[in-house]
Motif scaffolding. Structure first.
Motif, PDB file in Angstrom:
ATOM      1  N   GLY A 151      -9.330   9.545  56.250  1.00  0.00           N
ATOM      2  CA  GLY A 151      -8.111   9.453  55.461  1.00  0.00           C
ATOM      3  C   GLY A 151      -7.305  10.736  55.577  1.00  0.00           C
ATOM      4  N   ALA A 152      -6.058  10.674  55.152  1.00  0.00           N
ATOM      5  CA  ALA A 152      -5.200  11.860  55.183  1.00  0.00           C
ATOM      6  C   ALA A 152      -4.059  11.686  54.185  1.00  0.00           C
ATOM      7  CB  ALA A 152      -4.626  12.091  56.586  1.00  0.00           C
ATOM      8  N   VAL A 153      -3.639  12.785  53.594  1.00  0.00           N
ATOM      9  CA  VAL A 153      -2.416  12.802  52.788  1.00  0.00           C
ATOM     10  C   VAL A 153      -1.350  13.501  53.610  1.00  0.00           C
ATOM     11  CG1 VAL A 153      -3.522  12.698  50.531  1.00  0.00           C
ATOM     12  CG2 VAL A 153      -3.236  14.902  51.625  1.00  0.00           C
ATOM     13  N   TYR A 154      -0.119  13.011  53.526  1.00  0.00           N
ATOM     14  CA  TYR A 154       0.924  13.609  54.356  1.00  0.00           C
ATOM     15  C   TYR A 154       2.228  13.853  53.602  1.00  0.00           C
ATOM     16  CZ  TYR A 154       2.108   8.618  54.883  1.00  0.00           C
ATOM     17  OH  TYR A 154       2.406   7.307  54.660  1.00  0.00           O
ATOM     18  N   ARG A 155       2.289  13.442  52.351  1.00  0.00           N
ATOM     19  CA  ARG A 155       3.405  13.767  51.466  1.00  0.00           C
ATOM     20  C   ARG A 155       2.870  13.835  50.044  1.00  0.00           C
ATOM     21  NH1 ARG A 155       7.145   9.560  54.394  1.00  0.00           N
ATOM     22  NH2 ARG A 155       8.236  10.873  55.908  1.00  0.00           N
ATOM     23  N   ASN A 156       3.749  14.097  49.099  1.00  0.00           N
ATOM     24  CA  ASN A 156       3.310  14.251  47.703  1.00  0.00           C
ATOM     25  C   ASN A 156       2.843  12.958  47.053  1.00  0.00           C
ATOM     26  OD1 ASN A 156       6.065  13.403  47.857  1.00  0.00           O
ATOM     27  ND2 ASN A 156       6.350  13.942  45.701  1.00  0.00           N
ATOM     28  N   HIS A 188     -11.333  11.378  47.398  1.00  0.00           N
ATOM     29  CA  HIS A 188     -11.170  12.681  48.056  1.00  0.00           C
ATOM     30  C   HIS A 188      -9.711  12.946  48.401  1.00  0.00           C
ATOM     31  CE1 HIS A 188     -12.132  16.070  50.778  1.00  0.00           C
ATOM     32  NE2 HIS A 188     -11.159  15.561  51.520  1.00  0.00           N
ATOM     33  N   GLU A 189      -9.080  11.987  49.049  1.00  0.00           N
ATOM     34  CA  GLU A 189      -7.683  12.189  49.454  1.00  0.00           C
ATOM     35  C   GLU A 189      -6.773  12.306  48.238  1.00  0.00           C
ATOM     36  OE1 GLU A 189      -6.986  13.052  52.358  1.00  0.00           O
ATOM     37  OE2 GLU A 189      -8.906  12.483  53.251  1.00  0.00           O
ATOM     38  N   PHE A 190      -7.056  11.542  47.183  1.00  0.00           N
ATOM     39  CA  PHE A 190      -6.222  11.653  45.986  1.00  0.00           C
ATOM     40  C   PHE A 190      -6.446  12.994  45.312  1.00  0.00           C
ATOM     41  CE2 PHE A 190      -3.804  10.451  42.323  1.00  0.00           C
ATOM     42  CZ  PHE A 190      -2.949   9.481  42.791  1.00  0.00           C
ATOM     43  N   GLY A 191      -7.626  13.583  45.491  1.00  0.00           N
ATOM     44  CA  GLY A 191      -7.855  14.937  45.002  1.00  0.00           C
ATOM     45  C   GLY A 191      -6.845  15.908  45.584  1.00  0.00           C
ATOM     46  N   GLU A 234     -16.550  17.779  54.318  1.00  0.00           N
ATOM     47  CA  GLU A 234     -17.306  16.680  54.922  1.00  0.00           C
ATOM     48  C   GLU A 234     -16.742  15.317  54.543  1.00  0.00           C
ATOM     49  OE1 GLU A 234     -20.721  19.575  53.779  1.00  0.00           O
ATOM     50  OE2 GLU A 234     -18.580  19.332  53.383  1.00  0.00           O
ATOM     51  N   LEU A 235     -16.112  15.238  53.381  1.00  0.00           N
ATOM     52  CA  LEU A 235     -15.639  13.943  52.882  1.00  0.00           C
ATOM     53  C   LEU A 235     -14.428  13.431  53.643  1.00  0.00           C
ATOM     54  CD1 LEU A 235     -16.807  12.243  50.453  1.00  0.00           C
ATOM     55  CD2 LEU A 235     -17.686  14.552  50.673  1.00  0.00           C
ATOM     56  N   GLN A 236     -13.813  14.282  54.461  1.00  0.00           N
ATOM     57  CA  GLN A 236     -12.637  13.842  55.219  1.00  0.00           C
ATOM     58  C   GLN A 236     -13.028  13.288  56.582  1.00  0.00           C
ATOM     59  OE1 GLN A 236      -9.606  16.844  55.455  1.00  0.00           O
ATOM     60  NE2 GLN A 236      -8.144  15.521  56.484  1.00  0.00           N
ATOM     61  N   PHE A 237     -14.216  13.640  57.043  1.00  0.00           N
ATOM     62  CA  PHE A 237     -14.603  13.297  58.408  1.00  0.00           C
ATOM     63  C   PHE A 237     -15.883  12.475  58.425  1.00  0.00           C
ATOM     64  CE2 PHE A 237     -12.255  17.295  58.415  1.00  0.00           C
ATOM     65  CZ  PHE A 237     -11.162  16.898  59.147  1.00  0.00           C
ATOM     66  N   GLY A 238     -15.931  11.513  59.351  1.00  0.00           N
ATOM     67  CA  GLY A 238     -16.908  10.456  59.344  1.00  0.00           C
ATOM     68  C   GLY A 238     -18.372  10.778  59.288  1.00  0.00           C
ATOM     69  N   GLY A 239     -18.946  11.307  60.385  1.00  0.00           N
ATOM     70  CA  GLY A 239     -20.379  11.467  60.468  1.00  0.00           C
ATOM     71  C   GLY A 239     -20.969  12.325  59.365  1.00  0.00           C
ATOM     72  N   SER A 240     -20.345  13.448  59.087  1.00  0.00           N
ATOM     73  CA  SER A 240     -20.868  14.351  58.058  1.00  0.00           C
ATOM     74  C   SER A 240     -20.774  13.729  56.672  1.00  0.00           C
ATOM     75  CB  SER A 240     -20.117  15.687  58.088  1.00  0.00           C
ATOM     76  OG  SER A 240     -18.723  15.483  57.992  1.00  0.00           O
TER      77      SER A 240
END
Length: 273
Positions: A151-156, A188-191, A234-240
């Motif tokens: 996942g990713a955030v890219y604006r507010n 995580h992303e909403f954090g 780690e929560l942003q990336f898959g394997g970890s």
């Protein structure tokens, strides 16, 4: 080293995209003013957490047909928001979309899809959030290195969940469910939309993880350094992430990580619970 620099570059790209005004401003024909929803990541942290300017949240979940999040995931996500914000009302609307038919998605392509399809924007005392569940992975993924982005955030008020990547990553795991991985990724992303870590919500105490930049200097990466925290990188990336969640589940603990005391203190200091 190269992987760390690439991840830092990706994050900087996300921040820069959030500052872009290409799609901002009100319509010359008197249409909806979208500018308040096209700011940099973390710019609306206090507005999301507190009730000074907005009492309610309206969350638009746009998803490619066949990639809608589970009902359990959305329920878990709503509970997370109610636990950490003072919003009186939290409502969800859903929009099924056709596939963009892309093998991978760049952040600029994701922003263009939002421009074409987003319907909910701030209105009166209601703050609107847009979440897109995609059927294609990030163009920054390196599967050979196990570096896939969930996942990713890219604006507010904007984020993407790479739903196809999540489902492929989950496979036939017997320890964690699809709802577990979706929930952990969403929270995580909403954090980050809450402004964590050091991304619009100032840390009360220093707990930001660091990494080496191209000049071998330690720099913050907007993730938490407290073991087990929801805001760990780690929560942003898959394997970890999968390993972290499976370790927890194997010990009989909840698979989905929670915010640690430092992150909660930061949110409370910026108007949250």
């Amino acid at each position: 080293m190269k992987k760390k620099n690439n991840l830092l570059l990706l994050f900087l790209t996300i921040l820069l995209l959030g500052c872009s005004s290409d799609n901002g401003g009100s319509s010359p024909n008197g249409g909806v003013d979208k500018s308040a929803n096209l700011l940099a990541t973390g710019a609306s942290a206090n507005d999301i957490l507190a009730n000074n300017n907005f009492d309610d949240l309206l969350i638009e979940i746009a998803y490619v047909a066949g990639f809608r999040p589970t009902t359990e995931t959305v329920s878990n996500f709503e509970n997370f928001l109610r636990e950490r914000t003072f919003k009186q009302d939290i409502n969800f609307i859903y929009q099924e979309l056709p596939s963009p038919n892309e093998e991978t998605l760049t952040l600029n392509e994701i922003a263009d899809l939002e421009t074409d399809n987003r319907t909910a924007y701030n209105d009166g005392r209601t703050l609107a959030i847009y979440i897109y569940f995609a059927d294609a992975p990030s163009d920054e993924d390196d599967e050979s290195q196990g570096a896939v982005t969930l996942g990713a955030v890219y604006r507010n008020t904007s984020m993407i969940i790479y739903e196809e990547t999540i489902r492929n990553l989950l496979g036939n795991s017997t320890l964690i469910s699809l709802a577990d991985v979706e929930t952990a990724t969403l929270n995580h992303e909403f954090g980050h939309l809450f402004g964590l870590v050091n991304l619009g919500t100032d840390p009360v105490n220093d707990h930001e993880e660091t990494e080496l930049n191209e000049n071998d200097q330690e720099v913050g990466n907007n993730h938490c350094n407290v073991q087990g925290c929801l805001m760990r990188s780690e929560l942003q990336f898959g394997g970890s992430m999968m390993k972290m969640m499976e370790r927890s589940a194997s010990k009989g603990a909840p698979a989905v990580p929670e915010l640690d005391a430092e992150c909660i203190l930061d949110l409370q200091n910026n108007g949250g619970r």
